[in-house]
Motif scaffolding. Structure first.
Motif, PDB file in Angstrom:
ATOM      1  N   MET A   1      -0.880  -5.879  11.165  1.00 41.15           N
ATOM      2  CA  MET A   1      -1.399  -5.576   9.834  1.00 41.15           C
ATOM      3  C   MET A   1      -0.571  -4.479   9.172  1.00 41.15           C
ATOM      4  O   MET A   1       0.080  -3.678   9.844  1.00 41.15           O
ATOM      5  N   ARG A   2      -0.618  -4.464   7.847  1.00 42.02           N
ATOM      6  CA  ARG A   2       0.063  -3.433   7.088  1.00 42.02           C
ATOM      7  C   ARG A   2      -0.972  -2.452   6.570  1.00 42.02           C
ATOM      8  O   ARG A   2      -2.165  -2.753   6.536  1.00 42.02           O
ATOM      9  N   ALA A   3      -0.503  -1.278   6.138  1.00 44.95           N
ATOM     10  CA  ALA A   3      -1.417  -0.248   5.650  1.00 44.95           C
ATOM     11  C   ALA A   3      -2.308  -0.772   4.526  1.00 44.95           C
ATOM     12  O   ALA A   3      -3.494  -0.423   4.436  1.00 44.95           O
ATOM     13  N   ALA A   4      -1.751  -1.633   3.681  1.00 46.62           N
ATOM     14  CA  ALA A   4      -2.514  -2.159   2.545  1.00 46.62           C
ATOM     15  C   ALA A   4      -3.750  -2.950   2.990  1.00 46.62           C
ATOM     16  O   ALA A   4      -4.730  -3.048   2.264  1.00 46.62           O
ATOM     17  N   ASP A   5      -3.715  -3.494   4.204  1.00 44.97           N
ATOM     18  CA  ASP A   5      -4.840  -4.284   4.712  1.00 44.97           C
ATOM     19  C   ASP A   5      -6.061  -3.435   5.056  1.00 44.97           C
ATOM     20  O   ASP A   5      -7.170  -3.951   5.173  1.00 44.97           O
TER      21      ASP A   5
END
Ligand code: IMP
Ligand code: MG
Length: 183
Positions: A1-5
């Motif tokens: 996952m990315r931080a935006a998730d």
């Protein structure tokens, strides 16, 4: 996952996946040059250093053995206890090896200074440290770290192998965990 998730669980993104990748490539080039012709052994500290080891080691241009050590000094909290316990020891004899310890983060420095002392008695030809992250303002003991990825503020961070209570290791970036998650 990315931080935006998981935006609501973070307060700030400190280092992005792209910045980490570029830094690992740069440090791997230095390590390749510094250890050319030497019997190098990479020692990863479980579990936090898994991502760093995987990505860093694959940038090296030659085959290199790796071993793992599991120590604990943290429990499920966010502050170092200073008490280090070996959960899994190395499988490799360090005698005459040029050891490079691969770490996720140097916080108080207590874990690494303990490890360095422990390794020093095992007959290695040399022992150096590569830490992806370092919190200079959190240091309780000075640790000689030859390769440092990023100096970061004294905040509890997660991602790229770093956890809070075993969560968030699979975050691709490194970010500050929002206090509401742990308070
Ligand atoms: P020390 O305080 O330098 O002994 O840190 C020991 C270990 O605690 C590190 O190798 C990490 O696994 C963990 N740690 C330190 N700071 C953080 C953090 O900000 N987030 C998650 N884990 C951390
Ligand atoms: Mg660690």
């Amino acid at each position: 996952m990315r931080a935006a998730d998981i935006q609501s669980e973070l307060t700030e993104i400190l280092v992005t996946e792209e910045e980490i990748a570029a830094k690992l490539e740069e440090i791997a080039a230095r390590v390749a040059e510094d250890y050319a012709g030497k019997d190098l052994l990479l020692v990863g500290v479980l579990k936090g250093a898994v991502m760093v080891m995987a990505d860093f080691s694959r940038h090296l241009p030659a085959s290199v053995p790796m071993d793992w050590m599991a120590v604990s000094s943290y429990g499920a909290g966010t502050k170092s206890s200073g008490v280090v316990q070996i959960r899994k020891d190395l499988d490799t004899d360090l005698h005459d090896k040029h050891v490079l310890i691969v770490e996720d983060i140097i916080d108080s420095g207590l874990t690494l200074s303990w490890l360095l002392e422990n390794f020093a008695s095992r007959g290695a030809a040399s022992i150096e440290v590569f830490a992806l992250l370092r919190k200079p303002d959190a240091a309780k003991v000075q640790v000689d770290c030859k390769y440092v990825g990023f100096d970061i503020p004294n905040e509890f961070v997660i991602g790229y192998g770093l956890d809070y209570a075993e969560q968030y290791r699979n975050l691709r970036d490194v970010a500050i965990l929002a206090p509401h998650v742990y308070s």
